[in-house]
Design a protein around this motif. Structure first.
Motif, PDB file in Angstrom:
ATOM      1  N   MET A 198       0.848  -1.182   0.000  1.00  0.00           N
ATOM      2  CA  MET A 198       0.000   0.000   0.000  1.00  0.00           C
ATOM      3  C   MET A 198       0.895   1.247   0.000  1.00  0.00           C
ATOM      4  N   ALA A 199       0.520   2.252  -0.776  1.00  0.00           N
ATOM      5  CA  ALA A 199       1.329   3.458  -0.930  1.00  0.00           C
ATOM      6  C   ALA A 199       1.328   4.288   0.354  1.00  0.00           C
ATOM      7  N   LYS A 200       2.468   4.854   0.647  1.00  0.00           N
ATOM      8  CA  LYS A 200       2.610   5.712   1.825  1.00  0.00           C
ATOM      9  C   LYS A 200       2.038   7.103   1.529  1.00  0.00           C
ATOM     10  N   ILE A 201       1.340   7.650   2.505  1.00  0.00           N
ATOM     11  CA  ILE A 201       0.801   8.996   2.432  1.00  0.00           C
ATOM     12  C   ILE A 201       1.523   9.830   3.496  1.00  0.00           C
ATOM     13  N   ALA A 202       2.140  10.926   3.089  1.00  0.00           N
ATOM     14  CA  ALA A 202       2.862  11.775   4.048  1.00  0.00           C
ATOM     15  C   ALA A 202       1.849  12.587   4.857  1.00  0.00           C
ATOM     16  N   PRO A 203       1.807  12.403   6.173  1.00  0.00           N
ATOM     17  CA  PRO A 203       0.789  13.060   6.992  1.00  0.00           C
ATOM     18  C   PRO A 203       0.927  14.580   7.053  1.00  0.00           C
ATOM     19  N   GLU A 204       2.109  15.108   6.787  1.00  0.00           N
ATOM     20  CA  GLU A 204       2.327  16.556   6.864  1.00  0.00           C
ATOM     21  C   GLU A 204       1.877  17.296   5.600  1.00  0.00           C
ATOM     22  N   CYS A 205       1.507  16.560   4.565  1.00  0.00           N
ATOM     23  CA  CYS A 205       1.092  17.171   3.295  1.00  0.00           C
ATOM     24  C   CYS A 205      -0.421  17.247   3.185  1.00  0.00           C
ATOM     25  N   ARG A 206      -0.862  18.102   2.260  1.00  0.00           N
ATOM     26  CA  ARG A 206      -2.253  18.116   1.823  1.00  0.00           C
ATOM     27  C   ARG A 206      -2.250  17.737   0.352  1.00  0.00           C
ATOM     28  N   SER A 254      -4.295  17.109  -3.641  1.00  0.00           N
ATOM     29  CA  SER A 254      -5.343  17.431  -4.615  1.00  0.00           C
ATOM     30  C   SER A 254      -6.011  16.119  -5.046  1.00  0.00           C
ATOM     31  N   GLU A 255      -7.178  16.244  -5.641  1.00  0.00           N
ATOM     32  CA  GLU A 255      -7.873  15.070  -6.193  1.00  0.00           C
ATOM     33  C   GLU A 255      -7.038  14.408  -7.292  1.00  0.00           C
ATOM     34  N   SER A 281      -6.993  16.660   3.392  1.00  0.00           N
ATOM     35  CA  SER A 281      -6.022  16.326   4.431  1.00  0.00           C
ATOM     36  C   SER A 281      -5.416  14.968   4.084  1.00  0.00           C
ATOM     37  N   ALA A 282      -4.318  14.630   4.718  1.00  0.00           N
ATOM     38  CA  ALA A 282      -3.690  13.331   4.484  1.00  0.00           C
ATOM     39  C   ALA A 282      -4.668  12.200   4.797  1.00  0.00           C
ATOM     40  N   GLU A 283      -5.445  12.343   5.869  1.00  0.00           N
ATOM     41  CA  GLU A 283      -6.417  11.322   6.253  1.00  0.00           C
ATOM     42  C   GLU A 283      -7.502  11.167   5.193  1.00  0.00           C
ATOM     43  N   GLU A 284      -8.019  12.291   4.698  1.00  0.00           N
ATOM     44  CA  GLU A 284      -9.051  12.241   3.655  1.00  0.00           C
ATOM     45  C   GLU A 284      -8.508  11.601   2.380  1.00  0.00           C
ATOM     46  N   TYR A 285      -7.292  11.999   2.006  1.00  0.00           N
ATOM     47  CA  TYR A 285      -6.681  11.456   0.789  1.00  0.00           C
ATOM     48  C   TYR A 285      -6.453   9.952   0.926  1.00  0.00           C
ATOM     49  N   ALA A 286      -5.924   9.510   2.061  1.00  0.00           N
ATOM     50  CA  ALA A 286      -5.681   8.085   2.289  1.00  0.00           C
ATOM     51  C   ALA A 286      -6.984   7.302   2.246  1.00  0.00           C
ATOM     52  N   SER A 287      -8.024   7.843   2.821  1.00  0.00           N
ATOM     53  CA  SER A 287      -9.322   7.171   2.841  1.00  0.00           C
ATOM     54  C   SER A 287      -9.871   6.996   1.427  1.00  0.00           C
ATOM     55  N   LYS A 288      -9.712   8.015   0.579  1.00  0.00           N
ATOM     56  CA  LYS A 288     -10.235   7.964  -0.796  1.00  0.00           C
ATOM     57  C   LYS A 288      -9.390   7.107  -1.726  1.00  0.00           C
ATOM     58  N   GLY A 324      -4.261   4.655   0.491  1.00  0.00           N
ATOM     59  CA  GLY A 324      -2.893   4.726   1.000  1.00  0.00           C
ATOM     60  C   GLY A 324      -2.854   4.574   2.505  1.00  0.00           C
ATOM     61  N   GLU A 325      -1.641   4.482   3.039  1.00  0.00           N
ATOM     62  CA  GLU A 325      -1.498   4.386   4.492  1.00  0.00           C
ATOM     63  C   GLU A 325      -0.634   5.528   5.010  1.00  0.00           C
ATOM     64  N   LEU A 326      -1.029   6.044   6.169  1.00  0.00           N
ATOM     65  CA  LEU A 326      -0.282   7.158   6.783  1.00  0.00           C
ATOM     66  C   LEU A 326       0.950   6.640   7.486  1.00  0.00           C
TER      67      LEU A 326
END
Length: 127
Positions: free
Chosen positions: A1-9, A11-12, A115-122, A125-127
């Motif tokens: 699963m792709a890593k999502i950087a929690p400090e970033c925001r 785009s779709e 947010s990183a959480e919203e992006y990961a959910s959609k 990815g994993e934080l």
């Protein structure tokens, strides 16, 4: 699963933004995007001094699988382009949130960002 950087925001369209100061931000593409693209072989990025508009195309990313448009997640003036990534596009695959950043912008406004959480959910990815 792709890593999502929690400090970033995000785009779709899978670009990330990391704020450097009140008006300066780094822009790159997420690990979700690099995983989908495969091996990146060429980058066409906006030039320093050019204006970018949030949600508008500002370049292209070419991989062994396809050519994809690059969208700016923010509006403003491009201050710096990552020449190392242009010279070695594999950096974007190897370290999308670090050495593989694409350009910096003096931001005048932002487009809609997740947010990183919203992006990961959609995007799974994993934080």
């Amino acid at each position: 699963m792709a890593k999502i950087a929690p400090e970033c925001r995000y785009s779709e369209e899978h670009e990330w933004v990391a704020t450097r100061s009140d008006s300066m931000a780094w822009v790159g593409v997420s690990a979700v995007a690099t995983d989908a693209l495969g091996e990146i072989v060429y980058l066409d990025l906006p030039e320093a001094g050019s204006e970018v508009t949030a949600g508008s195309t500002c370049g292209e990313i070419e991989s062994t699988k396809s050519v994809s448009d690059l969208y700016s997640p923010v509006s403003g003036t491009v201050v710096e382009v990552n020449q190392e990534a242009i010279d070695n596009p594999a950096l974007v695959n190897e370290d999308p949130y670090g050495a593989g950043w694409l350009f910096t912008v003096e931001v005048t406004s932002e487009g809609p960002l997740l947010s990183a959480e919203e992006y990961a959910s959609k995007n799974g990815g994993e934080l």
